[in-house]
Design a protein around this motif. Structure first.
Motif, PDB file in Angstrom:
ATOM      1  N   TYR A 219       6.391  -8.528  -1.868  1.00 25.46           N
ATOM      2  CA  TYR A 219       7.133  -7.437  -1.224  1.00 25.46           C
ATOM      3  C   TYR A 219       7.860  -8.011  -0.014  1.00 25.46           C
ATOM      4  CZ  TYR A 219       4.560  -4.414  -4.331  1.00 25.46           C
ATOM      5  OH  TYR A 219       4.068  -3.816  -5.467  1.00 25.46           O
ATOM      6  N   LYS A 220       9.201  -8.048  -0.106  1.00 27.87           N
ATOM      7  CA  LYS A 220      10.004  -8.753   0.892  1.00 27.87           C
ATOM      8  C   LYS A 220      10.397  -7.898   2.099  1.00 27.87           C
ATOM      9  CE  LYS A 220      10.660 -12.845  -1.048  1.00 27.87           C
ATOM     10  NZ  LYS A 220       9.915 -13.983  -0.499  1.00 27.87           N
ATOM     11  N   ARG A 221      10.588  -6.612   1.904  1.00 28.76           N
ATOM     12  CA  ARG A 221      11.126  -5.790   2.986  1.00 28.76           C
ATOM     13  C   ARG A 221      10.084  -5.539   4.066  1.00 28.76           C
ATOM     14  NH1 ARG A 221      16.779  -5.038   2.581  1.00 28.76           N
ATOM     15  NH2 ARG A 221      17.316  -4.940   0.377  1.00 28.76           N
ATOM     16  N   ILE A 222      10.537  -5.465   5.301  1.00 30.13           N
ATOM     17  CA  ILE A 222       9.631  -5.283   6.438  1.00 30.13           C
ATOM     18  C   ILE A 222       9.020  -3.883   6.449  1.00 30.13           C
ATOM     19  CG2 ILE A 222      11.512  -4.582   7.998  1.00 30.13           C
ATOM     20  CD1 ILE A 222       8.383  -6.612   9.010  1.00 30.13           C
ATOM     21  N   GLY A 223       9.768  -2.887   5.955  1.00 29.14           N
ATOM     22  CA  GLY A 223       9.325  -1.504   6.090  1.00 29.14           C
ATOM     23  C   GLY A 223       8.679  -0.935   4.848  1.00 29.14           C
ATOM     24  N   GLU A 224       7.809   0.042   5.059  1.00 33.53           N
ATOM     25  CA  GLU A 224       7.159   0.721   3.940  1.00 33.53           C
ATOM     26  C   GLU A 224       8.204   1.442   3.087  1.00 33.53           C
ATOM     27  OE1 GLU A 224       3.931   2.926   5.694  1.00 33.53           O
ATOM     28  OE2 GLU A 224       3.038   1.080   6.452  1.00 33.53           O
ATOM     29  N   GLY A 225       7.919   1.533   1.794  1.00 32.80           N
ATOM     30  CA  GLY A 225       8.902   2.069   0.872  1.00 32.80           C
ATOM     31  C   GLY A 225      10.017   1.084   0.587  1.00 32.80           C
ATOM     32  N   ASP A 226       9.744  -0.215   0.826  1.00 33.16           N
ATOM     33  CA  ASP A 226      10.736  -1.275   0.616  1.00 33.16           C
ATOM     34  C   ASP A 226      12.031  -0.992   1.366  1.00 33.16           C
ATOM     35  OD1 ASP A 226       9.491  -3.298  -0.778  1.00 33.16           O
ATOM     36  OD2 ASP A 226       9.862  -2.404  -2.732  1.00 33.16           O
ATOM     37  N   THR A 227      11.895  -0.744   2.673  1.00 33.27           N
ATOM     38  CA  THR A 227      13.051  -0.486   3.532  1.00 33.27           C
ATOM     39  C   THR A 227      13.140  -1.566   4.598  1.00 33.27           C
ATOM     40  OG1 THR A 227      11.680   0.926   4.949  1.00 33.27           O
ATOM     41  CG2 THR A 227      12.928   2.020   3.193  1.00 33.27           C
ATOM     42  N   GLY A 228      14.308  -1.642   5.230  1.00 31.55           N
ATOM     43  CA  GLY A 228      14.482  -2.571   6.348  1.00 31.55           C
ATOM     44  C   GLY A 228      14.868  -3.966   5.907  1.00 31.55           C
ATOM     45  N   LEU A 229      14.764  -4.893   6.852  1.00 34.24           N
ATOM     46  CA  LEU A 229      15.230  -6.261   6.650  1.00 34.24           C
ATOM     47  C   LEU A 229      14.323  -7.043   5.702  1.00 34.24           C
ATOM     48  CD1 LEU A 229      16.101  -7.138  10.357  1.00 34.24           C
ATOM     49  CD2 LEU A 229      17.740  -6.678   8.507  1.00 34.24           C
ATOM     50  N   ASN A 230      14.908  -8.050   5.060  1.00 34.26           N
ATOM     51  CA  ASN A 230      14.125  -8.977   4.245  1.00 34.26           C
ATOM     52  C   ASN A 230      13.271  -9.873   5.133  1.00 34.26           C
ATOM     53  OD1 ASN A 230      14.437  -8.541   1.517  1.00 34.26           O
ATOM     54  ND2 ASN A 230      16.342  -9.691   1.394  1.00 34.26           N
ATOM     55  N   THR A 231      12.108 -10.237   4.631  1.00 36.50           N
ATOM     56  CA  THR A 231      11.191 -11.142   5.339  1.00 36.50           C
ATOM     57  C   THR A 231      10.812 -12.279   4.397  1.00 36.50           C
ATOM     58  OG1 THR A 231       9.120 -10.144   4.573  1.00 36.50           O
ATOM     59  CG2 THR A 231      10.204  -9.096   6.468  1.00 36.50           C
ATOM     60  N   GLY A 232       9.935 -13.150   4.866  1.00 36.97           N
ATOM     61  CA  GLY A 232       9.382 -14.177   3.991  1.00 36.97           C
ATOM     62  C   GLY A 232       8.372 -13.619   3.011  1.00 36.97           C
ATOM     63  N   GLY A 233       7.980 -12.348   3.190  1.00 40.83           N
ATOM     64  CA  GLY A 233       7.002 -11.713   2.300  1.00 40.83           C
ATOM     65  C   GLY A 233       5.947 -10.969   3.097  1.00 40.83           C
ATOM     66  N   MET A 234       5.765  -9.696   2.788  1.00 39.71           N
ATOM     67  CA  MET A 234       4.825  -8.835   3.522  1.00 39.71           C
ATOM     68  C   MET A 234       3.535  -8.582   2.754  1.00 39.71           C
ATOM     69  SD  MET A 234       6.172  -8.181   6.456  1.00 39.71           S
ATOM     70  CE  MET A 234       5.217  -6.775   7.042  1.00 39.71           C
ATOM     71  N   GLY A 235       3.451  -9.098   1.535  1.00 34.89           N
ATOM     72  CA  GLY A 235       2.235  -8.907   0.757  1.00 34.89           C
ATOM     73  C   GLY A 235       2.515  -9.209  -0.701  1.00 34.89           C
ATOM     74  N   SER A 236       1.458  -9.228  -1.510  1.00 31.57           N
ATOM     75  CA  SER A 236       1.616  -9.544  -2.933  1.00 31.57           C
ATOM     76  C   SER A 236       0.417  -9.039  -3.712  1.00 31.57           C
ATOM     77  CB  SER A 236       1.769 -11.058  -3.133  1.00 31.57           C
ATOM     78  OG  SER A 236       0.660 -11.754  -2.614  1.00 31.57           O
ATOM     79  N   VAL A 237       0.613  -8.923  -5.036  1.00 34.58           N
ATOM     80  CA  VAL A 237      -0.485  -8.557  -5.931  1.00 34.58           C
ATOM     81  C   VAL A 237      -0.430  -9.432  -7.176  1.00 34.58           C
ATOM     82  CG1 VAL A 237      -0.579  -6.159  -5.132  1.00 34.58           C
ATOM     83  CG2 VAL A 237       0.840  -6.741  -7.110  1.00 34.58           C
ATOM     84  N   SER A 238      -1.593  -9.667  -7.770  1.00 32.46           N
ATOM     85  CA  SER A 238      -1.699 -10.404  -9.027  1.00 32.46           C
ATOM     86  C   SER A 238      -2.958  -9.922  -9.750  1.00 32.46           C
ATOM     87  CB  SER A 238      -1.800 -11.914  -8.764  1.00 32.46           C
ATOM     88  OG  SER A 238      -1.935 -12.631  -9.979  1.00 32.46           O
ATOM     89  N   PRO A 239      -2.904  -9.617 -11.062  1.00 35.32           N
ATOM     90  CA  PRO A 239      -1.747  -9.704 -11.952  1.00 35.32           C
ATOM     91  C   PRO A 239      -0.759  -8.573 -11.695  1.00 35.32           C
ATOM     92  CG  PRO A 239      -3.594  -8.732 -13.113  1.00 35.32           C
ATOM     93  CD  PRO A 239      -4.118  -9.133 -11.763  1.00 35.32           C
ATOM     94  N   SER A 341       4.052 -10.528  13.438  1.00 37.27           N
ATOM     95  CA  SER A 341       4.292 -10.300  14.861  1.00 37.27           C
ATOM     96  C   SER A 341       5.270  -9.150  15.061  1.00 37.27           C
ATOM     97  CB  SER A 341       4.863 -11.566  15.510  1.00 37.27           C
ATOM     98  OG  SER A 341       3.941 -12.628  15.477  1.00 37.27           O
ATOM     99  N   GLY A 342       5.076  -8.396  16.134  1.00 38.30           N
ATOM    100  CA  GLY A 342       5.999  -7.324  16.484  1.00 38.30           C
ATOM    101  C   GLY A 342       7.402  -7.867  16.673  1.00 38.30           C
ATOM    102  N   GLY A 343       8.387  -7.204  16.050  1.00 35.40           N
ATOM    103  CA  GLY A 343       9.768  -7.667  16.136  1.00 35.40           C
ATOM    104  C   GLY A 343      10.221  -8.488  14.948  1.00 35.40           C
ATOM    105  N   TYR A 344       9.259  -9.102  14.235  1.00 34.28           N
ATOM    106  CA  TYR A 344       9.592  -9.893  13.047  1.00 34.28           C
ATOM    107  C   TYR A 344      10.199  -8.973  11.989  1.00 34.28           C
ATOM    108  CZ  TYR A 344       8.831 -12.599   8.773  1.00 34.28           C
ATOM    109  OH  TYR A 344       9.006 -13.245   7.578  1.00 34.28           O
ATOM    110  N   PRO A 345      11.248  -9.360  11.253  1.00 36.26           N
ATOM    111  CA  PRO A 345      11.829 -10.702  11.138  1.00 36.26           C
ATOM    112  C   PRO A 345      12.913 -11.020  12.165  1.00 36.26           C
ATOM    113  CG  PRO A 345      12.860  -9.271   9.538  1.00 36.26           C
ATOM    114  CD  PRO A 345      11.834  -8.440  10.251  1.00 36.26           C
ATOM    115  N   GLY A 346      13.056 -10.160  13.167  1.00 37.06           N
ATOM    116  CA  GLY A 346      13.965 -10.466  14.270  1.00 37.06           C
ATOM    117  C   GLY A 346      13.243 -11.273  15.336  1.00 37.06           C
ATOM    118  N   THR A 347      13.603 -11.046  16.584  1.00 42.43           N
ATOM    119  CA  THR A 347      12.983 -11.772  17.697  1.00 42.43           C
ATOM    120  C   THR A 347      11.551 -11.284  17.906  1.00 42.43           C
ATOM    121  OG1 THR A 347      15.152 -11.943  18.723  1.00 42.43           O
ATOM    122  CG2 THR A 347      13.254 -12.376  20.133  1.00 42.43           C
ATOM    123  N   TYR A 348      10.636 -12.218  18.077  1.00 43.49           N
ATOM    124  CA  TYR A 348       9.239 -11.860  18.313  1.00 43.49           C
ATOM    125  C   TYR A 348       8.627 -12.845  19.303  1.00 43.49           C
ATOM    126  CZ  TYR A 348       8.486 -15.690  15.010  1.00 43.49           C
ATOM    127  OH  TYR A 348       8.516 -16.904  14.384  1.00 43.49           O
TER     128      TYR A 348
END
Length: 424
Positions: A219-239, A341-348
């Motif tokens: 899940y790349k987006r910073i905000g819940e509901g896949d909103t906001g800026l792209n990040t390096g990844g906010m979480g994942s699931v498998s399978p 960190s607070g502010g990520y993926p911007g300035t933190y």
């Protein structure tokens, strides 16, 4: 065996955690590591691109294998460096040589590779500064939205989805004429937008044969509901629930086998991981991108599901007999929640004290952007800690990981509480 892991993030923490369980392990070193990897081995203060320093350490400490976590040292040729030095050649490096690393290091190279070998991917065309006007004209002939990709490594920030023609032309100019992403956007791939649901499939290969590792969804987006800026990844699931056997068979037949065979046909040696960033378009798989290493935070969900000895598989790569190795998977589901960190993926801000890690009992805590100052664990990056739960159901895993993410505290902490709930 004495093993050296190169890297310092959550992916490398997961590798360290898993390899530390191997009965074949003697000593484990992580360069440079983080505040969490020291639990599993010894951190070594070396930059991932300090090839001379890594080489000296490997020779001085009887290293039997180097596992490279991040893409930068691979694209810059750490594997080639070891092969070119007579005193280092005997030490296997897990990760492709520079030629194979171009699959991630150059989007244009990857696109040409896929077209050449009939691998399903979005239609595209590449442009550089001298062909900017042609690129602007080309945009006018394409459907919207349209995707612009910086050719080189841009720290996960070089992909733009433009919804209007004006936006697309403005961004193309910014990338090519104004070097928006520096050298990485000296060439830009303009790509058809594919509508579907993303997932990642991981492959380990010795250059001839391969093993398909568990799939994951991040899940790349910073905000819940896949909103906001792209990040390096906010979480994942498998399978991944929608990646059933029928879909994964298509991935293997249409993408994995042609990729391995294509590398051989092109004379590109490849020993290591291949990360397939895929789009499921109505049940049909398309490649969005190749990465030449494991993903982060997907690794933190994938490795806990592998019950057998990972080091045995890596030896299969090193000794070119991967087909003789096997591995077992847990039927359980892994869910990973990333604390940032607070502010990520911007300035933190970094340097915030992290409390209460020890209160997490039912999940695995993988450090990412952390350091230790006078025995105190502090934040040292945008993505700070990954919390992974392994449970019988997706719902239970998500509930446990989210609850345990809430137990850890540092000033400005942020995390998504909806990771994976779109799949339930």
């Amino acid at each position: 065996m004495n093993i050296l892991i190169v890297g310092s993030g959550g992916r490398e923490s997961a590798f360290a955690w898993k390899i530390a369980q191997s009965p074949q392990l003697n000593q484990l070193y992580i360069a440079p590591g983080n505040a969490g990897t020291g639990r599993y081995g010894k951190n070594i203060a070396l930059k991932v691109t300090d090839f001379d320093g890594i080489a000296d350490f490997a020779l001085g400490h009887g290293i039997d294998m180097v596992l490279v976590g991040p893409e930068e040292p691979l694209v810059k040729g750490i594997h080639d460096y070891f092969l070119e030095r007579e005193d280092l050649r005997h030490i296997p490096v897990i990760g492709p040589q520079r030629a194979g690393a171009q699959l991630e290091g150059s989007k244009d190279f990857a696109k040409q590779f896929m077209v050449r070998h009939g691998i399903p991917t979005a239609a595209s065309q590449s442009f550089n500064q001298t062909t900017l006007e042609e690129g602007l004209a080309y945009l006018g002939t394409q459907k919207l939205p349209i995707v612009l990709k910086a050719d080189g490594l841009a720290g996960g920030k070089g992909v733009l989805i433009c919804t209007t023609l004006d936006e697309a032309r403005t961004e193309l100019k910014a990338m090519l004429a104004d070097a928006k992403f520096g050298e990485a956007s000296s060439t830009v791939v303009i790509e058809e937008f594919l509508s579907g649901i993303e997932l990642s499939v991981f492959v380990l290969t010795d250059g001839d044969t391969y093993k398909v590792l568990p799939a994951a969804k991040d899940y790349k987006r910073i905000g819940e509901g896949d909103t906001g800026l792209n990040t390096g990844g906010m979480g994942s699931v498998s399978p991944v629930p929608f990646a059933d056997n029928e879909f994964l068979d298509k991935v293997e037949e249409r993408i994995i086998i042609p990729t391995i065979e294509g590398l051989k046909k092109d004379g590109i040696p490849y020993q290591g991981f291949i990360f397939l960033g895929l789009m499921n378009v109505g049940g049909e798989p398309y490649v969005i991108e190749y990465n030449v290493r494991m993903g982060d935070p997907e690794t933190e969900s994938v490795l806990p599901r592998i019950e057998s000895d990972l080091l045995d598989l890596l030896q299969g790569v090193a000794q070119r007999n991967l087909q003789d190795r096997s591995f077992t998977l847990s039927p359980k589901t892994a869910a990973t929640v990333m604390l940032v960190s607070g502010g990520y993926p911007g300035t933190y801000e970094s340097g915030k004290t992290i409390d209460n890690i020890e209160s997490v009992k039912n999940s695995i805590v993988f450090h990412a952007g952390t350091t230790t100052e006078n025995g105190v664990v502090k934040t040292a990056g945008g993505r700070v800690i990954a919390v992974t739960a392994l449970e019988d159901t997706l719902f239970d895993a998500l509930q446990q990981a989210t609850a345990d993410a809430g137990r850890i505290y540092f000033e400005g902490k942020n995390f998504r509480r909806d990771i994976g709930f779109d799949l339930i």
